[in-house]
Write a protein that holds these residues in place. Structure first.
Motif, short mmCIF file in Angstrom:
data_model
loop_
_atom_site.label_atom_id
_atom_site.label_comp_id
_atom_site.label_asym_id
_atom_site.label_seq_id
_atom_site.Cartn_x
_atom_site.Cartn_y
_atom_site.Cartn_z
N SER A 149 -1.28 0.74 -7.78
CA SER A 149 -1.30 -0.55 -7.08
C SER A 149 -0.88 -1.68 -8.02
CB SER A 149 -2.70 -0.83 -6.53
OG SER A 149 -2.76 -2.10 -5.93
N ALA A 170 2.41 1.81 -3.37
CA ALA A 170 1.39 2.25 -4.32
C ALA A 170 1.05 3.73 -4.11
CB ALA A 170 0.14 1.38 -4.18
N ARG A 171 0.94 4.15 -2.86
CA ARG A 171 0.63 5.57 -2.59
C ARG A 171 1.73 6.47 -3.14
NH1 ARG A 171 -1.40 3.56 2.36
NH2 ARG A 171 0.62 3.91 3.38
N ASN A 172 2.98 6.06 -2.93
CA ASN A 172 4.10 6.88 -3.42
C ASN A 172 4.10 6.94 -4.95
OD1 ASN A 172 4.97 7.31 -0.79
ND2 ASN A 172 6.41 5.60 -0.81
N GLU A 174 0.82 -1.21 0.00
CA GLU A 174 0.00 0.00 0.00
C GLU A 174 0.85 1.27 0.00
OE1 GLU A 174 -0.34 -2.52 2.03
OE2 GLU A 174 -2.34 -3.36 1.65
N GLU A 175 1.93 1.27 0.81
CA GLU A 175 2.75 2.47 0.89
C GLU A 175 3.45 2.74 -0.45
OE1 GLU A 175 6.44 4.35 3.52
OE2 GLU A 175 5.50 2.46 4.14
N ALA A 193 1.53 6.57 -6.96
CA ALA A 193 0.40 7.38 -7.42
C ALA A 193 0.75 8.86 -7.39
CB ALA A 193 -0.83 7.10 -6.55
N GLU A 194 1.47 9.25 -6.33
CA GLU A 194 1.84 10.67 -6.19
C GLU A 194 2.94 11.05 -7.19
OE1 GLU A 194 3.64 13.62 -2.73
OE2 GLU A 194 2.59 11.77 -2.14
N SER A 239 -3.81 7.02 -11.10
CA SER A 239 -4.85 6.59 -10.16
C SER A 239 -4.27 5.60 -9.16
CB SER A 239 -6.00 5.92 -10.91
OG SER A 239 -5.57 4.70 -11.50
N SER A 240 -4.96 5.45 -8.04
CA SER A 240 -4.50 4.50 -7.02
C SER A 240 -4.53 3.08 -7.55
CB SER A 240 -5.37 4.62 -5.76
OG SER A 240 -6.74 4.40 -6.07
#
Length: 800
Positions: free
Chosen positions: A33, A18-20, A15-16, A22-23, A28-29
């Motif tokens: 992912s 993927a968040r990075n 998850e972490e 995406a930014e 998109s998330s």
């Protein structure tokens, strides 16, 4: 509970990451992912994955053996030596051979090609082919997609004075051949960073080493072989396939144009999926049923008319191949039934048949693996020589190449990968071969290995996949091995609509929703499940998201891979004319979707209505209603397996009482599916929940007609007519009167007691039983499906 066919394996926690992503990438998330689950941890890696180009390919000289091979090829060109390109008959071998033809043409070489006939010769180098090459004046042999195991054959070539350069990608054996040069990224000591090249990929690296910059359109040939041979679409393969598909969308190769046309593929939008399911089977069909030379001719022709002719011939061969496969599958399944002791499938399925076309046994193995989720080996036996040639397909829990190596002394030849392999042996060795493989599997595999598993890309909601996100996900293409089409899980969706579609209703189309979001879902080959689904059901679904384009309109669509109905389920099949035949049909239909075998299935019937079942489900557990015990075992399977393994129950007849129904439901503690197959009753047999006024009316009518003893049958008929109650209802009300001493039954007569004792109706056990039986039948026999199923579930939950 309608179980999913597969266990859905969630991606590892990222998850972490993927968040990075995406930014950093402004995606998109969901897309982030997907990148993270494919092992991409930062923007730099993502850039290479998404935008890698030919300049990023590794130095071909990192391949062990390349330093020797290149000067030898240049020497052969300079001295005008005659070169033999020795290939293989599958799509990778065809592609590799075709690429080498373009390479030879480019160099202006003198060359021949040789591809063995699958049925007549089999895989690999053959001494008679080397003899022919020697007679033709060949001095250099270059193998493509073959040769790494040809120890004896290359020794023979050496004795003829032939130099052999092996280019291959198959698993190397313990002893390597004494070739002039061996080029295989998997061979011991090879420092090449990417081990996943197809045979055509290794051939391309050879061309790259000699030419430095091979024509970019050659990547089209590389793409076909790499996709067809199920190589991982990561690393160099991803770069080569991406570039190949890009070139293919405006290809100048007549053969590729014609092949796309006959496959129904739009040239401008060709994808890896089109290649895998449209082009590759037609290329493979040539080597399976005829000779692979026709496919090589197609890929290398410069004449459009010839390309059209060859492509249509391959298309016809592919249709013939499909028919041959289906025939062998049917024969193989009959053989397998004989091997299944007590319904148990062998750990490794080994089936052989005389006259089976060895060109299609790999496809047959894949189909049987899909059905039983076991490693499968299918062999064709030559009745004249007794030689068996076969193909293996395996599941992740068993490395089939390692398994074959454990009994290599039983085979004349074998080779392949962890998931697929080929072999040849004498039919006399078949029993020992099968026993050895099953013994090996028993040692290395666990029960969990036999549970079908499919990897997913996590749980999402329908609002996460608007058109913009689906379009964005295409950045991850081309999809294939190690980079599969994303499979998304959507839980707790509500089924809104469903209908069968296609010829003979073989396919299923659903509309599901979550909140305000709705999506159409198409399930190919699942039309038989329509009878098990109803609008309003809650479904967990697994599918591949795509865009449906029609008449200029674009909307999201889900290609359904698997689904699960949550919670206990009651399936209403009441009133079917042949309940036992329906049970067999339903078992055949739903077993793969509910992870069932016979020990999980129970059928219960009333022995007073039917002495023995009209069916051949002796492996299924059979039970009968029992007034004392609720139910009792009827056959050996029921005694052997007991009640605790039962998950699916077929009710052939209605229980005699509500208490018997409760006892039935309570007996099977792990029950999750109930199928109702009982016949309905006529209105003339209907019971109603008894009331005090109903009994009062009946007693008054009885008093009027029975001043003297009256024959019971006459009284019952008259009372039924005058009270508008069924004959069955009146008969059971007489039981209440008799229990309360309002009447006596004497020698077929009814005698009314003039001054009966005062007793409450509720004190009568017959009155209580009549009420509960009437309520049960009102719901179980006469109610519509929603009322019937919800009532059973409430009783079910009450006893669990």
């Amino acid at each position: 509970m309608f179980e999913s066919k597969y266990t859905w394996q969630a991606p590892k926690g990222n998850e972490e990451t993927a968040r990075n992503l995406a930014e950093e990438l402004s995606v998109s998330s969901l897309t982030a992912s997907l990148l993270a689950s494919r092992g991409i941890s930062n923007a730099e890696e993502a850039g290479m994955f998404l935008n890698g180009n030919l300049e990023a390919l590794h130095d071909p000289y990192l391949l062990l053996g390349m330093e020797k091979a290149v000067p030898r090829i240049r020497q052969a060109i300079e001295n005008e030596e005659h070169i033999l390109i020795y290939g293989d008959y599958d799509a990778d071998g065809v592609s590799s051979t075709s690429l080498m033809i373009y390479f030879m043409r480019h160099l202006g070489a003198s060359y021949d090609i040789y591809i063995p006939h699958r049925s007549n010769e089999g895989y690999g180098l053959h001494n008679h082919a080397l003899d022919w090459a020697h007679q033709q004046g060949v001095s250099l042999v270059i193998t493509v997609d073959t040769g790494i195991s040809a120890v004896e054959q290359i020794a023979y070539a050496n004795s003829l004075g032939l130099d052999v350069i092996v280019t291959d990608h198959h698993e190397p054996p313990e002893m390597l051949p004494d070739a002039y040069a061996l080029i295989n990224p998997k061979q011991p000591g090879c420092p090449y960073p990417f081990k996943g090249l197809a045979g055509v990929g290794v051939a391309y690296k050879l061309a790259q080493a000699v030419l430095k910059d091979p024509p970019v359109e050659w990547t089209e040939i590389v793409a076909i072989g790499t996709i067809a041979d199920l190589m991982p679409l990561t690393g160099e393969n991803r770069i080569l396939v991406s570039r190949g598909l890009e070139c293919m969308r405006h290809t100048a190769f007549p053969g590729i144009q014609a092949l796309m046309e006959v496959s129904g593929i739009k040239m401008g939008t060709v994808t890896s999926i089109n290649v895998a399911f449209g082009m590759a089977p037609r290329i493979n069909a040539s080597g399976r049923l005829d000779h692979a030379g026709s496919a090589v001719a197609l890929l290398t022709t410069e004449d459009l008319d010839e390309a059209q002719k060859l492509s249509h011939a391959l298309d016809e061969l592919n249709k013939e191949r499909q028919q041959v496969v289906e025939a062998i599958v049917e024969e193989a399944l009959i053989q397998l039934q004989c091997k299944m002791t007590d319904g148990a499938v062998p750990d490794v399925i080994v089936i052989a048949g005389e006259g089976w076309n060895v060109g299609v046994v790999g496809i047959v193995a894949s189909k049987i693996l899909e059905r039983y989720y076991r490693p499968v080996i299918i062999l064709g036996i030559d009745p004249a020589t007794g030689m068996c040639k076969g193909s293996a397909r395996s599941i992740p829990g068993l490395d089939i190449f390692e398994a074959l190596t454990s009994c290599k002394e039983l085979m004349d030849h074998y080779g392949g990968h962890p998931s697929a392999a080929g072999m040849s042996l004498n039919r006399e060795q078949l029993p020992a071969f099968e026993e050895a493989l099953n013994r090996f599997a028993a040692q290395v595999m666990s029960e969990e290995d036999y549970i079908p598993v499919t990897s997913t890309d996590g749980e999402w909601i329908l609002s996460d996949v608007p058109l913009a996100v689906i379009d964005e996900m295409e950045m991850l293409a081309p999809f294939g091995m190690s980079n599969p089409v994303p499979k998304l899980v959507f839980r707790d969706t509500q089924l809104v609509e469903l209908r069968k579609m296609g010829k003979e209703g073989k396919h299923l189309k659903l509309v599901v929703r979550q909140g305000e979001a709705r999506i159409e879902a198409v399930a190919f080959g699942r039309g038989e499940l329509a009878g098990l689904l109803e609008p309003g059901m809650t479904l967990d679904i697994l599918g591949e998201i795509s865009v449906n384009e029609w008449n200029g309109s674009r909307k999201p669509q889900l290609m359904l891979q698997d689904m699960k109905i949550t919670g206990p389920q009651v399936f209403d099949l009441r009133g079917c004319k042949e309940p036992w035949g329906e049970i067999q049909r339903m078992v055949d239909t739903v077993a793969p979707h509910m992870r069932l075998d016979y020990r999980h299935i129970a059928a219960v019937f009333n022995p007073s209505l039917e002495s023995s079942p009209k069916m051949h489900l002796n492996d299924c557990t059979l039970w009968v209603y029992d007034k004392k015990a609720g139910i009792s075992a009827f056959n050996d399977a029921a005694n052997m397996y007991g009640k605790d393994q039962i998950t699916t129950l077929f009710m052939v007849h209605v229980p005699d009482s509500a208490e018997q129904l409760d006892a039935l439901l309570a007996s099977f503690k792990n029950l999750s599916n109930v199928f109702l197959l009982h016949a309905g009753r006529s209105k003339g047999e209907q019971l109603t929940i008894p009331s005090r006024d109903q009994f009062k009316l009946l007693y008054v009518l009885l008093m009027r007609m029975a001043a003297e003893p009256i024959r019971e049958q006459e009284a019952l008929a008259r009372l039924s007519q005058q009270s508008s109650s069924s004959l069955r209802m009146v008969t059971m009300m007489m039981d209440v009167f008799e229990e309360l001493s309002f009447i006596e039954r004497r020698d077929g007569d009814i005698v009314v007691i003039p001054k009966p004792p005062k007793r409450e109706l509720s004190s009568s056990m017959h009155f209580t039983n009549l009420g509960s039986l009437a309520e049960m039948e009102q719901h179980l026999v006469y109610a519509g499906t929603p009322q019937c199923t919800s009532w059973i579930i409430s009783r079910w939950e009450g006893v669990s």
